[in-house]
Every structure is written in C-alpha cells, then in structure tokens.
Design an enzyme around this catalytic site. Sequence first.
Site, PDB file in Angstrom:
ATOM      1  N   ASP B  99       0.824  -1.204   0.000  1.00  0.00           N
ATOM      2  CA  ASP B  99       0.000   0.000   0.000  1.00  0.00           C
ATOM      3  C   ASP B  99       0.859   1.254   0.000  1.00  0.00           C
ATOM      4  O   ASP B  99       0.497   2.274  -0.562  1.00  0.00           O
ATOM      5  CB  ASP B  99      -0.881   0.029   1.262  1.00  0.00           C
ATOM      6  CG  ASP B  99      -2.222  -0.611   1.011  1.00  0.00           C
ATOM      7  OD1 ASP B  99      -2.407  -1.130  -0.101  1.00  0.00           O
ATOM      8  OD2 ASP B  99      -3.068  -0.588   1.911  1.00  0.00           O
ATOM      9  N   HIS B 141      -2.760   8.244   8.592  1.00  0.00           N
ATOM     10  CA  HIS B 141      -2.580   6.833   8.987  1.00  0.00           C
ATOM     11  C   HIS B 141      -1.165   6.526   9.479  1.00  0.00           C
ATOM     12  O   HIS B 141      -0.952   5.486  10.094  1.00  0.00           O
ATOM     13  CB  HIS B 141      -2.874   5.900   7.815  1.00  0.00           C
ATOM     14  CG  HIS B 141      -4.310   5.907   7.392  1.00  0.00           C
ATOM     15  ND1 HIS B 141      -5.338   5.658   8.278  1.00  0.00           N
ATOM     16  CD2 HIS B 141      -4.897   6.122   6.191  1.00  0.00           C
ATOM     17  CE1 HIS B 141      -6.502   5.727   7.623  1.00  0.00           C
ATOM     18  NE2 HIS B 141      -6.251   6.019   6.360  1.00  0.00           N
ATOM     19  N   GLY B 149      -1.546   2.853   4.960  1.00  0.00           N
ATOM     20  CA  GLY B 149      -2.573   3.516   4.169  1.00  0.00           C
ATOM     21  C   GLY B 149      -2.087   4.707   3.361  1.00  0.00           C
ATOM     22  O   GLY B 149      -2.669   5.779   3.453  1.00  0.00           O
ATOM     23  N   ASP B 176     -12.250  12.409   6.910  1.00  0.00           N
ATOM     24  CA  ASP B 176     -11.867  11.421   5.897  1.00  0.00           C
ATOM     25  C   ASP B 176     -12.820  10.220   6.054  1.00  0.00           C
ATOM     26  O   ASP B 176     -13.320   9.979   7.147  1.00  0.00           O
ATOM     27  CB  ASP B 176     -10.425  10.991   6.202  1.00  0.00           C
ATOM     28  CG  ASP B 176      -9.750  10.255   5.064  1.00  0.00           C
ATOM     29  OD1 ASP B 176      -8.905  10.866   4.413  1.00  0.00           O
ATOM     30  OD2 ASP B 176     -10.048   9.063   4.860  1.00  0.00           O
ATOM     31  N   ASP B 264     -12.171  11.626   0.441  1.00  0.00           N
ATOM     32  CA  ASP B 264     -12.701  10.333   0.006  1.00  0.00           C
ATOM     33  C   ASP B 264     -14.074  10.071   0.611  1.00  0.00           C
ATOM     34  O   ASP B 264     -14.675   9.038   0.346  1.00  0.00           O
ATOM     35  CB  ASP B 264     -11.730   9.189   0.310  1.00  0.00           C
ATOM     36  CG  ASP B 264     -11.102   9.308   1.673  1.00  0.00           C
ATOM     37  OD1 ASP B 264     -11.531  10.176   2.455  1.00  0.00           O
ATOM     38  OD2 ASP B 264     -10.165   8.542   1.971  1.00  0.00           O
ATOM     39  N   TYR B 303      -9.694  10.043  -3.797  1.00  0.00           N
ATOM     40  CA  TYR B 303      -9.130   9.236  -4.877  1.00  0.00           C
ATOM     41  C   TYR B 303      -9.851   9.375  -6.206  1.00  0.00           C
ATOM     42  O   TYR B 303      -9.492   8.718  -7.174  1.00  0.00           O
ATOM     43  CB  TYR B 303      -9.029   7.778  -4.413  1.00  0.00           C
ATOM     44  CG  TYR B 303      -8.301   7.709  -3.094  1.00  0.00           C
ATOM     45  CD1 TYR B 303      -6.923   7.871  -3.048  1.00  0.00           C
ATOM     46  CD2 TYR B 303      -8.986   7.616  -1.881  1.00  0.00           C
ATOM     47  CE1 TYR B 303      -6.241   7.894  -1.846  1.00  0.00           C
ATOM     48  CE2 TYR B 303      -8.302   7.636  -0.668  1.00  0.00           C
ATOM     49  CZ  TYR B 303      -6.936   7.774  -0.665  1.00  0.00           C
ATOM     50  OH  TYR B 303      -6.262   7.819   0.530  1.00  0.00           O
TER      51      TYR B 303
END
Lengths: 575, 486
Positions: B99, B141, B149, B176, B264, B303
Amino acid sequence: MAANMYRVGDCVYFETSPKSPYQIRRIEELNKTASGNVEAKVMCFYRRRDLPNPLIQLADKHQMAQSEDSPIAMKLKKICLKTPVGEEQAAQAVLDPALAAMEEESSDLPGTDGLAPKQRHQAKHRELFLSRHVETLPATHIRGKCTVTLLNETESLLSYLNKDDAFFYCLVFDPSQKTLLADKGEIRVGSRYQTEVTNLLKEGEEDPRNGEELETLVWTPEHGLTDRQIDQFLVVSRSVGTFARALDCSSSVKQPSLHMSAAAASRDITLFHAMDTLHKSGYSIESALSSLVPASGPVLCRDEMEEWSASEANLFEEALDKYGKDFADIRQDFLPWKTLKNLVEYYYMWKTTDRYVQQKRVKAVEAESKLKQVYIPNYNKPNQALISSSAGGGKTPAVLNGGTNGTAALPPAQICLSCQVTTSNQWYMWGPEHLQYRLCGSCWQYWKRYGGLKTANAFGESEAEATKVRPDGDETALSASHRPHRCTVLNCAKEFKLRAHLARHVATAHGTGEGARPVMKTRAAFYLRASPFTRLARRLARALRRPRHFARSPFSPINLQQVKHECEYIRRFNI
Amino acid sequence: MAMQPHSKKRVCYYYDSDIGNYYYGQGHPMKPHRIRMTHNLLLNYGLYRKMEIYRPHKATADEMTKFHSDDYIRFLRSIRPDNMSEYNKQMQRFNVGEDCPVFDGLYEFCQLSAGGSVAAAVKLNKQASEICINWGGGLHHAKKSEASGFCYVNDIVLGILELLKYHQRVLYIDIDVHHGDGVEEAFYTTDRVMTVSFHKYGEYFPGTGDLRDIGAGKGKYYAVNIPLRDGMDDESYESIFVPIISKVMETFQPSAVVLQCGADSLTGDRLGCFNLTVRGHGRCVELVKRFGLPFLLVGGGGYTIRNVSRCWTYETSVALGVEIANELPYNDYFEYFGPDFKLHISPSNMSNQNTSEYLEKIKNRLFENLRMLPHAPGVQVQAIPEDAVNDESDDEDKVDKDERLPQSEKDKRITGDGELSDSEDEGEGGRRDNRSYRAPQPQPRKRPRLDKDASAVKDELKSEDIKDDVKNMSVEEPKKETATNP
C-alpha cells in the site's frame, strides 16, 4: 423498477438450491460473459446454520464478552477469536475450565435483554458471518435485496427484527481455516506507539522556531493592487508570452497560427510566473512589467506540454501502450533525456488532450463487459417444494389417518410446522421427505430468507435438519447445542456440555478412539430423549401412537405433526 | 455588499509546485497531482491572490523524529526504488512495500507534506494567521514507526505537537472516510489532544475506530469515534457532525483546531462509500471555522481526483469567506472536469444505511462519554463576565496579572446569545493569550456547573443546550463576498 436493479455493492439473496434457504451475498462485480449472460462475483455471508457448532458457541461467547466487561470476558475476547477452532482439540484448548461455568447463559446475543423468547429465536436468524470468500454466480439467481450491517452495540436487535431483510454481523468467518475473527483493528498503547507530548512553553520562553526557515512567502494579499489591476497585468503577461512565441523559432514551428501561440501563452505556467513576478517586484506593476521584458527578450514560460516535440509525444504514447504507467521503465527505455518529473507532469497534461480521449474511448469499450448494475425481474416460477393444490389436499397424511378413534375426526388438514396455521394459499414441503412436514406460504418465505423457522419448535429445526448433510460433513445436528453430550460408553453415561469436553473425556477415561478423537468423529452419536411434551403426547394421543403397529413396522414414520396437533386439540378443548 | 471586517479571516496557504509530480506508482490510487489541480483552480478562481501563499520548507529528520522513531525516519531517508532489495527486512518491519510503495522522491514528498503542516502550526502559534491550509498534508494513517494507508510521515501529529507549545488543548477533527488511526494512536493517552473521527466502520480500512475506543490512561474519553455506514449523505452527516462538535467544543474547550479534510468521503470516490457532495463536505469546514479558533486545515484521502480538487477549492473559498461561481474557470486541467465543468457535484442514488435512529444512538452514547470529561481539564473555572474580573486561573493563561485588558477588548469577548464567535478577540501585540472557546450560552447557565449537584443540572441542560447549538449554527450565515471570476 429500482427494486429490481441490482448494483455492485448491494447485498442480495441468491437461490442456489430450491429447497434450502437463500444464500446471502454481496455483489462485488458484475461481468458480462461472452454468451451475453451476466455473472456476479460475490462475497459470501454465512448464516449461523452454516457454521460448525464449536464456532457458533465461540461466537456466542464473543457476544457475551462484548456485552460484559468482566475480566474473564475480556480474556475470552482475546483468546478465543484468535485461536483456530476448526479442530475439536483447539476448541477445547480455548474453552478452559475457568470459562466453562459461563457456558449456559452464553447463547444470548447482546441487546437480547427484554426480548421475548420468540424474538430471541428469530434474532439468531438475522445474524450473519462475513467472510472473505468470493465466488461467481449467475446473476439470474438473484432473488431480492437485503441489507447487512455491522452490529453496533448501541443498537437493539429489535431494530433488525422490525425490518424485513435486515441482517447484521459481528464476526468474520474463514471457511477454509474454520476460524472466527473479530473484524476490529487495535489502537496500541505504549511508548512505541504514542508520541511524547510537547509541553506548553513557559512564560517568557521563546519558541526557537524561526518562521523564515520554515517557509518562503510567494504571495501576500496585502498588496494594494485592485483585482482589476492584477487581471490587467495577467493579460499583459500573456501578450508578452504570445509575442515571445512569435520570436522563438521552435515555437513558431509548433504553433503556426497566432491563436495557438496565444493559447499556449495562456497556460497556467505563464499566470503563475506573472504572479511571482508581481510579488518579486513588490507589487509594483511598473517594475513587474519591465521584468517581463528583460534585455534578453520577452519572457517565455513553457510547461511540459509545450516543451515536448511531436516525436517525443509519439514515443510517449507508444511507451504508455507498452509499459502502462510505469514511468521509470518508460524513461529508461524510451525517453532517457527526460526526468521522471517531466514524465509525470507531461502525463497529467497529456490526459487533457484529444489523443487521450480517443484512448479512453477504446478503454471504455473494453470496460463494457464490466457492468455497474443489472436488472433481474422478479422470479415467479413455482418452487419445487410447492405442493400443488390438487395433489396436496389430503393425500399424504392419509397414511397416518388410519386412526379411527373418535378424537381423530380432525380434518386431515395440513398444519404449518412453524406457525401451526391450517389454512394457507400455498403449502410447501419442508425437511426430509419421509417426515412429511409442511410449511405455510409465509413461513416458507421466512425460511427461505432467514434460514430458520419462525418459532423455536420442540420438534423443530434441529431434528428435521438432522438428516441434512451439513456442509462440513462431520457435523450432526442431533448434537444440537442445547443437548448435553453424553458418553456412549457402557456404564458411564456422563454428560458434558460441550462435545469437545466429551471428546476429551472419552479419550482420557476410556482411552478409546484414535487419540483424542473418538467415536464422535466417525458416526453420529445420538440418543433419544423424551421431552415432557413427548411424554404427554404418549398418553394423550394414544390412538395415533399405536405402539403395536409401529413396533411391527419400524420403518413407517410416525407423523409427529399430527400427534402434536392432536395433543394441542385435546388440550385446548379439554377433552 | 459591505463586508463586515471581522468575517474576513487571514488565510495562509502552503504549497510546493513540485508536489504534483510525485508518483506513487502505476495503478496506485493516491495521486499527489490532485493537490496541483486544486492549486491551479485556486489561481484561476482568483482565490490565490486573496491569501498569503507560502512555499513550505522541507521538514528535517530532526523535526520528523519529534514523533517518529529515529530508525524509521532513517529508513525513509535512505530507501529508493533502486536499492529496495537491500532493505527487505526493514521494509516489512515498517510496512513499506504494498500500500505504501517505495517511489522516486518518497522522502522529499514526506518532507514537503510535513514541512507544510509544521510551518502552518508555527504560523498559528505566532498568531500571524487565523486559518492555515496545507492540502499536501493530512496523512493521518502514519504511525510512529510504521507506514500505513499511503501515509509515511504523520504531518498532522507533527503539526499538533507544534501547536501544543502554545495551546493547552488542541482539537483534532477527521472527516476522511477512513478512521484517523495514526493521529488517534499518537495521542491515545493524553488529555491535551482530543481526536474526533467520523468514518466508515466495519470491514473497512484500517479496521479501527470502534465506538468503544475512547482513549486510555489519562487520555480516556479523549478519543471520540463516530462509526458510520455506507451512504452517508449531506443531511445525515450534518445531523451528527453539528451536535458532536458543539458538544466537544463545549466540554473540551480547545484553543486550536486541526481539521483533516480527506475528500474520500465524497460521493463517487474510488475508494470511499459515502455520498457527500462538495457542499456537505465544505459545510464541516464552515461549521468549525465559526468557532473562531486558530484553525489548521489539512488534506488527506481522496481518490477521484477531479472531485478532490473541486472539494478543496471550495473549502479554501469557505475558509476565505468568499463565494465562488459554480462554473469552473478555464485551467490546465479543465478537461478533467467534464462533461459538466461545474464546481458542485450531485449525490448518487445510493441508499443511506445510516438510519436517523442509528445516528441518534451513536450520538447519545458519545454524549455519555463526553459527560465523563472533567470540565475543561487544566482550567479551573471560566471567567464570569458579569463580574468583569478576569480571574482565569493560572496554568492555562500566563497572562501578567497586573496587566489589565482594556475594557473595549473585554467587551468584545462577551459573546452574544445567538452569535457564534467570529470575533477577533486576539489583540495584536503577539501576546500569548489563547483563550478557550466558550460555548455561546446565556451566562447564568454556566454557573450551576460549579455547584455541588452540577451533574444533575448538566443533565437537565444537556438536551436543551444542544438544540441551542444546532440552532445557532444554522441560523447565522457568514457574510460573503463574491469573487470576481477572471
């Protein structure tokens, strides 16, 4: 219409076998196959009935651990769920004696307080277990929508019972490992995870941070210029840029028309440069203007889009085709004179061009096989288990209707095994065929959706389903959770609450079986227990019992439903 | 329309023109390019010229190890795509690889993102600005010794640590769609930072953020988690955001706020599952802004990049208190915004799994937790304005007791009933005098809290208080100025 539109992300019922309850799946992808059918890639939710028994018990314990915060409960939460429990030994290891005491009351979900037993029973039908297991099913097998949400402890189960097709889950089931996991991350505590908290500065203490080292001012709104003046300056800087392109040989080749030069000079890079120039000249339009046209000629700002030649652009597209967006590889093999940053910047600008749009169209055609939603009409074909009204009438119970005693003058009607109604528009055969169970239309629907009967029935589910082969094969439902497990060894007959304990007992006390896994594993161990109701029925429904007849023909079934109904009848009218 | 001088805020904005060119790798959803798209929109909307624009410094390893462990930062500094193979073991240990890939310029990217948030926090500390924005930050994160993340260095934690030098209590709010686990974990055991995260919970990254996670040790009750389900729309979001934040402000009384604006949570996000519009998302910024505290806005997830840049552009305009046209101005990336080329987006028809009943229950549970807070830790009793004596107690304000405030200053500080603090009560002079937010309530109500049976009174007040707050928040619309659209 909207109800029949199924979208990616929806939770739906799937019918994979007409006789068993629907399966609950979540649509992950919808793909059109070559033959034009739609296949759904789905993620599986499991019902309680799909899980092996030891796991169910663990799940219940988990629930209890959640609702109480006793130290033992906390311990449980930590251990049980991380131990693989597919094997009985493991289950046994987990359920150490300290916890055994809590077994009895453990089967309640949180929030069941204040629920009637019937509701409590039904609540269990609403519990699902999430899995990461993905399978592919034909979309035509979809039979409706449902909702599955993570249970929050502030919610009462009643809110699920009051809503049709609403399910909840708490735990994640791994069907291959046969383990349960709590779907929960952890905030770790300790000096390795927390930060040291800065202290407040003391009175008079100065912060050593120096603003100038931390940042560079590139624009301030305290400039005394009006919006109009700034706009004018931006226009001027674009004009200078246009003129600069006219003077520049390479540009005049690329942009043969004045319009194109003007458009190129209007790109954001020129504007940003103009703002920077204004700032650097102390917001004096005059001096900013003169720095736009230094001695070396009018200022020319070009971004990657303009910088690249046509052949470079072609190389880039070719490379993109070959390597995808792996810019490091593209750079190495196609455009080594560019930097990675050049490539990335160019790429994002290239995406605004017509050439990208064309590519996108090609891609869009490819992506057409991936659907976002699919329309599945209501399924109206009769289920196999439906008893057609002509045949269903009274034929089947006739075998058992031989009882000629007066009390048996009941109509040979059908009784719904679950809700005991005798009239319904539709009747369905349920359970193993020889038992001749019937469900009314609404109970059948309930069974299909929620995988259980509306009422916890003395004869109910566990027995009827006993003959069903469990998915994992080695499970027999006769050892249903409320029954004690009794040792089958002669003269022993000790009872255990858990099969795992029985297994241990058999292994240690009698030394039978291979290792710790005795008889249990190979053959279903069961015993007959006469419930108070059964004993009552033996007396009341004597006419139906006909012990001699059945003793002679041990294979003809006794219609328990009928017995039960008669008992009810007798009791109700006090005959 | 005449502008009231005090509704205009001094806004500082941090941006480095290199940021858009960092590339996480093929197929990776995190695209720093969205920050550049936002920047270009800001320029062409004419918002750029209304702010102080700063290029942040690159945060040094020293600055980053204020939170992160030395070996982790050393690792980040040395790892490159071409030497990855030598670091296999460490990559596993620090969760770098999948990730959180190793990409070209990774360390610089972290430096810029962290540098912006730290510089912004210092700016707020110096009272040189009221609102600071760093869309390149918000990487919530990242853990002390672990990437997670798409986040490597936690710029938010570093920023808050900076704020704590001047602020007894700092509030962190996270909108978020993912749980702000990195920030929560960093401050899990302290009562000086309250973390409030609104996020999708249940079978969702990063898996933390349960309603029951409330902090530990001294920090018990100082972590607030609002677990939500798919399909949150503007209306339900506001219905939970407003009461929770009002209550938090009232009980925790922070003197600075950090808002992570992960985009997001917008409808149609590639990784998200909420159904917020740009307006609904921006509403949170507006609501927090009205409390008038030093305010740091950072980016975060997001995103579907065209919507991310729409959102952050709009939120910048909200911070500035400037209205902008729905028609997007022409810019280098104009084609990304087709086919409608509008600023605002419509919600989808996805169903909202958050029933009002569910939200109500969550809210009540959180209120119960918030009631466990000692009233404004570290501060004894609030000033009682009628007495006109500033007897604010010691350890928060290190005000020179002999130095009286001019009466005019004090008058400004008395908040009217229906008014939400837009007041500029911080004097010039650079005094370190960060007063707490005080709930805009009729003063007599404050008093019973000091009584013996304060808790009973509080209970009785509770429901009413909240209604008041909600009302207040929705009644007063900020004065807006229409920007010219060049």
